[in-house]
Scaffold this motif. Structure first.
Motif, PDB file in Angstrom:
ATOM      1  N   HIS A  78       0.887  -1.307  -0.057  1.00 30.56           N
ATOM      2  CA  HIS A  78       0.066  -0.027   0.021  1.00 30.56           C
ATOM      3  C   HIS A  78       0.708   1.249  -0.075  1.00 30.56           C
ATOM      4  O   HIS A  78       0.188   2.387   0.355  1.00 30.56           O
ATOM      5  N   GLY A  79       1.831   1.182  -0.350  1.00 26.20           N
ATOM      6  CA  GLY A  79       2.994   2.290  -0.587  1.00 26.20           C
ATOM      7  C   GLY A  79       3.163   3.157   0.762  1.00 26.20           C
ATOM      8  O   GLY A  79       3.207   4.267   1.007  1.00 26.20           O
ATOM      9  N   ASN A  80       3.161   2.200   2.065  1.00 26.15           N
ATOM     10  CA  ASN A  80       3.279   2.711   3.505  1.00 26.15           C
ATOM     11  C   ASN A  80       2.283   3.690   3.683  1.00 26.15           C
ATOM     12  O   ASN A  80       2.442   4.551   4.698  1.00 26.15           O
ATOM     13  N   HIS A  81       1.224   3.624   3.074  1.00 26.63           N
ATOM     14  CA  HIS A  81      -0.161   4.253   3.430  1.00 26.63           C
ATOM     15  C   HIS A  81      -0.835   3.361   4.263  1.00 26.63           C
ATOM     16  O   HIS A  81      -1.045   2.140   3.975  1.00 26.63           O
ATOM     17  N   LEU A  82      -1.733   3.914   5.289  1.00 26.03           N
ATOM     18  CA  LEU A  82      -2.531   3.043   6.303  1.00 26.03           C
ATOM     19  C   LEU A  82      -3.694   2.509   5.324  1.00 26.03           C
ATOM     20  O   LEU A  82      -4.411   3.173   4.543  1.00 26.03           O
ATOM     21  N   ALA A  83      -3.901   1.173   5.390  1.00 25.80           N
ATOM     22  CA  ALA A  83      -4.838   0.718   4.652  1.00 25.80           C
ATOM     23  C   ALA A  83      -5.405  -0.543   5.526  1.00 25.80           C
ATOM     24  O   ALA A  83      -6.021  -1.643   5.170  1.00 25.80           O
ATOM     25  N   SER A  84      -5.827  -0.195   6.782  1.00 28.50           N
ATOM     26  CA  SER A  84      -6.409  -1.018   7.770  1.00 28.50           C
ATOM     27  C   SER A  84      -7.735  -0.358   8.404  1.00 28.50           C
ATOM     28  O   SER A  84      -7.770   0.706   8.327  1.00 28.50           O
ATOM     29  N   GLY A  85      -8.414  -1.048   9.045  1.00 28.97           N
ATOM     30  CA  GLY A  85      -9.591  -0.551   9.750  1.00 28.97           C
ATOM     31  C   GLY A  85      -8.938   0.107  11.120  1.00 28.97           C
ATOM     32  O   GLY A  85      -7.739   0.269  11.461  1.00 28.97           O
ATOM     33  N   ILE A  86     -10.159   0.705  11.875  1.00 29.81           N
ATOM     34  CA  ILE A  86      -9.839   1.443  13.094  1.00 29.81           C
ATOM     35  C   ILE A  86      -8.728   0.728  14.115  1.00 29.81           C
ATOM     36  O   ILE A  86      -7.691   1.120  14.533  1.00 29.81           O
ATOM     37  N   LEU A  87      -9.259  -0.789  14.320  1.00 28.24           N
ATOM     38  CA  LEU A  87      -8.570  -1.304  15.437  1.00 28.24           C
ATOM     39  C   LEU A  87      -7.210  -1.775  14.789  1.00 28.24           C
ATOM     40  O   LEU A  87      -6.284  -1.891  15.690  1.00 28.24           O
ATOM     41  N   GLY A  88      -7.017  -2.234  13.494  1.00 32.13           N
ATOM     42  CA  GLY A  88      -6.072  -2.603  12.964  1.00 32.13           C
ATOM     43  C   GLY A  88      -4.888  -1.444  13.080  1.00 32.13           C
ATOM     44  O   GLY A  88      -3.562  -1.603  13.324  1.00 32.13           O
ATOM     45  N   THR A  89      -5.235  -0.328  12.750  1.00 26.17           N
ATOM     46  CA  THR A  89      -4.388   0.771  12.630  1.00 26.17           C
ATOM     47  C   THR A  89      -3.909   1.112  13.945  1.00 26.17           C
ATOM     48  O   THR A  89      -2.710   1.677  13.959  1.00 26.17           O
ATOM     49  N   SER A  90      -4.634   1.161  14.867  1.00 24.11           N
ATOM     50  CA  SER A  90      -3.993   1.659  16.356  1.00 24.11           C
ATOM     51  C   SER A  90      -2.872   0.977  16.828  1.00 24.11           C
ATOM     52  O   SER A  90      -2.201   1.401  17.606  1.00 24.11           O
ATOM     53  N   VAL A  91      -2.775  -0.248  16.344  1.00 29.08           N
ATOM     54  CA  VAL A  91      -1.843  -1.254  16.710  1.00 29.08           C
ATOM     55  C   VAL A  91      -0.505  -1.302  15.821  1.00 29.08           C
ATOM     56  O   VAL A  91       0.285  -2.221  16.067  1.00 29.08           O
ATOM     57  N   LEU A  92      -0.829  -0.830  14.584  1.00 25.27           N
ATOM     58  CA  LEU A  92       0.187  -1.192  13.468  1.00 25.27           C
ATOM     59  C   LEU A  92       1.644  -0.803  14.074  1.00 25.27           C
ATOM     60  O   LEU A  92       2.444  -1.578  13.833  1.00 25.27           O
ATOM     61  N   LEU A  93       2.026   0.276  14.484  1.00 25.26           N
ATOM     62  CA  LEU A  93       3.328   0.863  14.918  1.00 25.26           C
ATOM     63  C   LEU A  93       3.916  -0.221  16.128  1.00 25.26           C
ATOM     64  O   LEU A  93       5.079  -0.366  15.603  1.00 25.26           O
ATOM     65  N   PRO A  94       3.135  -0.382  16.939  1.00 20.19           N
ATOM     66  CA  PRO A  94       3.896  -1.147  17.919  1.00 20.19           C
ATOM     67  C   PRO A  94       4.095  -2.729  17.543  1.00 20.19           C
ATOM     68  O   PRO A  94       5.155  -3.343  17.806  1.00 20.19           O
ATOM     69  N   VAL A  95       3.204  -3.142  16.637  1.00 17.81           N
ATOM     70  CA  VAL A  95       3.328  -4.683  16.078  1.00 17.81           C
ATOM     71  C   VAL A  95       4.571  -4.544  15.101  1.00 17.81           C
ATOM     72  O   VAL A  95       5.399  -5.412  15.253  1.00 17.81           O
ATOM     73  N   LEU A  96       4.660  -3.609  14.371  1.00 14.70           N
ATOM     74  CA  LEU A  96       5.936  -3.426  13.404  1.00 14.70           C
ATOM     75  C   LEU A  96       7.120  -3.339  14.101  1.00 14.70           C
ATOM     76  O   LEU A  96       8.048  -4.002  13.847  1.00 14.70           O
ATOM     77  N   THR A  97       7.151  -2.642  15.313  1.00 11.27           N
ATOM     78  CA  THR A  97       8.425  -2.278  15.749  1.00 11.27           C
ATOM     79  C   THR A  97       8.673  -3.614  16.793  1.00 11.27           C
ATOM     80  O   THR A  97       9.859  -3.831  16.808  1.00 11.27           O
ATOM     81  N   ARG A  98       7.723  -4.186  17.248  1.00 17.55           N
ATOM     82  CA  ARG A  98       7.897  -5.362  18.256  1.00 17.55           C
ATOM     83  C   ARG A  98       8.794  -6.423  17.142  1.00 17.55           C
ATOM     84  O   ARG A  98       9.620  -7.310  17.702  1.00 17.55           O
ATOM     85  N   TYR A  99       8.350  -6.624  16.178  1.00 16.15           N
ATOM     86  CA  TYR A  99       8.750  -7.845  15.059  1.00 16.15           C
ATOM     87  C   TYR A  99       9.927  -6.851  14.424  1.00 16.15           C
ATOM     88  O   TYR A  99      10.130  -7.699  13.281  1.00 16.15           O
TER      89      TYR A  99
END
Length: 132
Positions: free
Chosen positions: A60-81
């Motif tokens: 998605h070209g580094n653009h947000l493409a998730s729902g509200i609940l998925g967006t709110s945890v995206l950065l913590p998930v990416l950094t944890r992994y």
């Protein structure tokens, strides 16, 4: 129906990358962000899920493409992994949809909508936080 990660195959759906279940139904990748965020993913599947989320972000070209609940945890998930570069790249886009767009608009809070004309609330937790 719980997805089968043994037979999972990643494919593009109309709006998001999806993981195919045993019954050939697709589940949007955004659905998998919360189980990773709260450490609820089945043992041994975490890296594969993190890989599919990273692929979705890139697709998605580094653009947000998730729902509200998925967006709110995206950065913590990416950094944890250890997808720190992907997390940083996802936070920066200055066009829609993206957190950088709101910053370019001079906002100091998150809006209810990416569209300034449609945002009824301009102090909304809807799209999560970016903690520095």
């Amino acid at each position: 129906m719980r997805p089968s990660y043994r037979r999972a195959s990643t494919r593009r759906s109309s709006s998001q990358t999806a993981v195919t279940t045993k019954e050939r139904r697709s589940v949007p990748v955004g659905v998998h962000r919360r189980p990773l965020a709260f450490r609820l993913a089945p043992a041994g599947t975490e890296q594969r899920i993190a890989d599919s989320i990273t692929a979705d972000v890139t697709a998605h070209g580094n653009h947000l493409a998730s729902g509200i609940l998925g967006t709110s945890v995206l950065l913590p998930v990416l950094t944890r992994y250890r997808r720190v570069r992907h997390a940083a790249a996802n936070a920066r886009p200055e066009d829609l949809p993206g957190w950088g767009y709101l910053l370019v608009q001079g906002t100091e809070t998150w809006w209810e909508s990416w569209d300034p004309a449609a945002a009824r609330s301009r102090d909304h937790y809807m799209f999560g936080t970016v903690d520095t």
